[in-house]
Design a protein around this motif. Structure first.
Motif, mmCIF file in Angstrom:
data_model
loop_
_atom_site.group_PDB
_atom_site.id
_atom_site.type_symbol
_atom_site.label_atom_id
_atom_site.label_comp_id
_atom_site.label_asym_id
_atom_site.label_seq_id
_atom_site.Cartn_x
_atom_site.Cartn_y
_atom_site.Cartn_z
ATOM 1 N N LEU A 1 -12.126 2.644 2.839
ATOM 2 C CA LEU A 1 -10.845 3.255 2.487
ATOM 3 C C LEU A 1 -10.647 3.175 0.987
ATOM 4 C CD1 LEU A 1 -8.278 1.766 5.060
ATOM 5 C CD2 LEU A 1 -9.019 4.159 4.943
ATOM 6 N N ILE A 2 -10.001 4.188 0.431
ATOM 7 C CA ILE A 2 -9.476 4.105 -0.928
ATOM 8 C C ILE A 2 -7.970 3.916 -0.814
ATOM 9 C CG2 ILE A 2 -9.034 5.352 -3.065
ATOM 10 C CD1 ILE A 2 -11.764 6.596 -2.825
ATOM 11 N N LEU A 3 -7.479 2.865 -1.438
ATOM 12 C CA LEU A 3 -6.074 2.480 -1.337
ATOM 13 C C LEU A 3 -5.365 2.692 -2.670
ATOM 14 C CD1 LEU A 3 -6.676 -0.970 0.393
ATOM 15 C CD2 LEU A 3 -6.166 1.197 1.534
ATOM 16 N N GLY B 1 0.996 -3.468 -11.454
ATOM 17 C CA GLY B 1 1.438 -2.094 -11.321
ATOM 18 C C GLY B 1 0.678 -1.335 -10.262
ATOM 19 N N ARG B 2 0.551 -0.038 -10.475
ATOM 20 C CA ARG B 2 -0.155 0.812 -9.518
ATOM 21 C C ARG B 2 -1.638 0.875 -9.868
ATOM 22 N NH1 ARG B 2 -1.589 6.300 -8.480
ATOM 23 N NH2 ARG B 2 -0.983 6.983 -10.570
ATOM 24 N N LEU B 3 -2.483 0.714 -8.876
ATOM 25 C CA LEU B 3 -3.920 0.810 -9.102
ATOM 26 C C LEU B 3 -4.621 1.223 -7.826
ATOM 27 C CD1 LEU B 3 -5.590 -2.686 -9.190
ATOM 28 C CD2 LEU B 3 -3.160 -2.430 -8.774
ATOM 29 N N SER B 4 -5.883 1.650 -7.967
ATOM 30 C CA SER B 4 -6.694 2.067 -6.830
ATOM 31 C C SER B 4 -7.699 0.985 -6.485
ATOM 32 C CB SER B 4 -7.434 3.365 -7.155
ATOM 33 O OG SER B 4 -6.527 4.431 -7.286
ATOM 34 N N LEU B 5 -7.836 0.744 -5.183
ATOM 35 C CA LEU B 5 -8.807 -0.227 -4.682
ATOM 36 C C LEU B 5 -9.673 0.442 -3.626
ATOM 37 C CD1 LEU B 5 -6.488 -3.313 -4.004
ATOM 38 C CD2 LEU B 5 -7.733 -2.798 -6.110
ATOM 39 N N VAL B 6 -10.924 0.060 -3.563
ATOM 40 C CA VAL B 6 -11.769 0.471 -2.451
ATOM 41 C C VAL B 6 -11.918 -0.721 -1.512
ATOM 42 C CG1 VAL B 6 -13.908 -0.054 -3.721
ATOM 43 C CG2 VAL B 6 -13.967 1.477 -1.737
ATOM 44 N N THR C 1 -12.427 -3.400 -6.404
ATOM 45 C CA THR C 1 -12.867 -3.639 -5.033
ATOM 46 C C THR C 1 -11.983 -4.693 -4.384
ATOM 47 O OG1 THR C 1 -15.162 -3.079 -5.551
ATOM 48 C CG2 THR C 1 -14.773 -4.404 -3.573
ATOM 49 N N LEU C 2 -11.428 -4.354 -3.240
ATOM 50 C CA LEU C 2 -10.623 -5.312 -2.490
ATOM 51 C C LEU C 2 -11.532 -6.382 -1.912
ATOM 52 C CD1 LEU C 2 -7.776 -5.962 -1.252
ATOM 53 C CD2 LEU C 2 -8.533 -4.666 0.755
ATOM 54 N N THR C 3 -11.187 -7.642 -2.152
ATOM 55 C CA THR C 3 -12.038 -8.734 -1.672
ATOM 56 C C THR C 3 -11.356 -9.584 -0.594
ATOM 57 O OG1 THR C 3 -11.260 -10.144 -3.498
ATOM 58 C CG2 THR C 3 -13.291 -8.881 -3.850
ATOM 59 N N GLN C 4 -10.032 -9.531 -0.533
ATOM 60 C CA GLN C 4 -9.320 -10.339 0.458
ATOM 61 C C GLN C 4 -7.942 -9.731 0.692
ATOM 62 O OE1 GLN C 4 -8.909 -14.440 -0.719
ATOM 63 N NE2 GLN C 4 -7.876 -15.077 1.152
ATOM 64 N N VAL C 5 -7.473 -9.795 1.933
ATOM 65 C CA VAL C 5 -6.121 -9.332 2.253
ATOM 66 C C VAL C 5 -5.480 -10.295 3.232
ATOM 67 C CG1 VAL C 5 -7.065 -7.784 4.023
ATOM 68 C CG2 VAL C 5 -4.734 -7.448 3.206
ATOM 69 N N GLU C 6 -4.246 -10.660 2.954
ATOM 70 C CA GLU C 6 -3.473 -11.531 3.839
ATOM 71 C C GLU C 6 -2.069 -10.963 3.978
ATOM 72 O OE1 GLU C 6 -3.370 -15.574 2.602
ATOM 73 O OE2 GLU C 6 -5.555 -15.787 2.485
ATOM 74 N N ILE D 1 0.848 -1.181 0.000
ATOM 75 C CA ILE D 1 0.000 0.000 0.000
ATOM 76 C C ILE D 1 0.892 1.243 0.000
ATOM 77 C CG2 ILE D 1 -1.669 1.345 1.353
ATOM 78 C CD1 ILE D 1 -2.797 -1.349 2.309
ATOM 79 N N LEU D 2 0.664 2.122 -0.958
ATOM 80 C CA LEU D 2 1.446 3.348 -1.067
ATOM 81 C C LEU D 2 0.782 4.508 -0.326
ATOM 82 C CD1 LEU D 2 2.329 3.173 -4.882
ATOM 83 C CD2 LEU D 2 3.709 2.384 -2.945
ATOM 84 N N HIS D 3 -0.539 4.529 -0.333
ATOM 85 C CA HIS D 3 -1.276 5.636 0.288
ATOM 86 C C HIS D 3 -2.713 5.184 0.512
ATOM 87 C CE1 HIS D 3 -3.538 9.526 0.260
ATOM 88 N NE2 HIS D 3 -2.513 9.901 0.988
ATOM 89 N N SER D 4 -3.343 5.714 1.543
ATOM 90 C CA SER D 4 -4.754 5.396 1.793
ATOM 91 C C SER D 4 -5.457 6.642 2.298
ATOM 92 C CB SER D 4 -4.888 4.255 2.808
ATOM 93 O OG SER D 4 -4.418 4.652 4.078
ATOM 94 N N ARG D 5 -6.758 6.686 2.055
ATOM 95 C CA ARG D 5 -7.552 7.806 2.555
ATOM 96 C C ARG D 5 -8.977 7.315 2.856
ATOM 97 N NH1 ARG D 5 -7.362 8.602 -3.045
ATOM 98 N NH2 ARG D 5 -9.336 9.103 -4.064
ATOM 99 N N PRO D 6 -9.613 7.937 3.840
ATOM 100 C CA PRO D 6 -10.979 7.527 4.193
ATOM 101 C C PRO D 6 -11.953 7.737 3.034
ATOM 102 C CG PRO D 6 -10.023 8.905 5.907
ATOM 103 C CD PRO D 6 -9.109 8.995 4.729
#
Length: 243
Positions: A21-23, A31-36, A71-76, A10-15
């Motif tokens: 969060l938008i990541l 590469g670089r992309l935006s996820l909610v 859309t983020l669906t899973q994080v480990e 994660i490079l940056h996040s904001r509410p």
């Protein structure tokens, strides 16, 4: 589009909205992309995802979607979050800001991803910061198509001379010049440039490396100042403009 457990940082996040969060993330293969991340700030019995969604932590992310923002669906976790503090933290923030400012979205850079991971690991060891930053900057410039030779004159193709002086030209790289103190056209000693070509980023050539790569990157960053650089100067008021 569905992506399963992609190595990422994660490079940056904001509410976003009430609890999301938008990541801004950097992925090895995408590469670089935006996820909610929906509901990331909402606490639950299983704990909040917010504890995982931190900068400088190697992650495995799954996401899906057809729009620009997935859309983020899973994080480990893919490893322990790197403990960065002081100047090493500001240096890591600088790397993140370069990636956010310079990378196009959805443009894979697996070599740059590896260089970023290696730089973070070196910074977390709390050694000298010059070599990790300079190595990363050179890989970044090469990946973006802005690389230039540190050992040859960009116009003549001849090798640099240790006793010579050189200027950076945006179209040609290093070109023969004259010593001087003109801030609009800095001059670099051939001996320092040849040391950089050998990968010697610490010691006598470190100032030249910092000044040169800052000059080159400024060509592509535009006029907006880097926030990480401003934070460093506030911490070190006497550090000057080169840092």
């Amino acid at each position: 589009m569905r992506v399963h457990l992609q190595p990422a940082y994660i490079l940056h996040s904001r509410p976003y909205r009430d609890s999301s969060l938008i990541l801004d993330v950097f992925c090895a293969e995408h590469g670089r992309l935006s996820l909610v991340s929906k509901g990331a700030r909402r606490r639950s019995k299983g704990g909040s995802k917010l504890a995982l969604l931190q900068a400088f932590a190697p992650l495995l992310l799954s996401f899906s979607g057809r729009s620009e923002m997935k859309t983020l669906t899973q994080v480990e976790p893919a490893g322990s979050r790197l403990a960065l503090r002081g100047d090493w933290l500001f240096s890591a923030m600088y790397l993140n800001e370069l990636l956010v400012r310079l990378l196009h979205r959805h443009d894979p850079h697996p070599r740059l991803f590896a260089a970023y991971s290696n730089a973070l690991t070196e910074l977390a060891a709390e050694g000298a910061v010059e070599a990790p930053l300079r190595r990363f900057e050179l890989v970044l410039l090469d990946e973006l198509g802005y690389s230039f030779s540190l050992a040859e004159d960009g116009l003549s193709g001849e090798g640099l001379e240790a006793e010579g002086w050189y200027h950076y030209h945006p179209d040609h790289g290093l070109v023969t010049g004259l010593p001087g103190s003109d801030p609009a056209r800095p001059a670099y000693a051939g001996a320092d440039l040849l040391a950089l070509a050998r990968g010697e980023f610490e010691g006598p050539a470190s100032t030249a490396a910092r000044r040169l790569l800052r000059q080159v990157l400024t060509q592509h960053l535009g006029d907006a100042p880097l926030k990480s650089r401003d934070l460093f100067r506030r911490r070190h008021p006497g550090a000057g403009e080169d840092r």
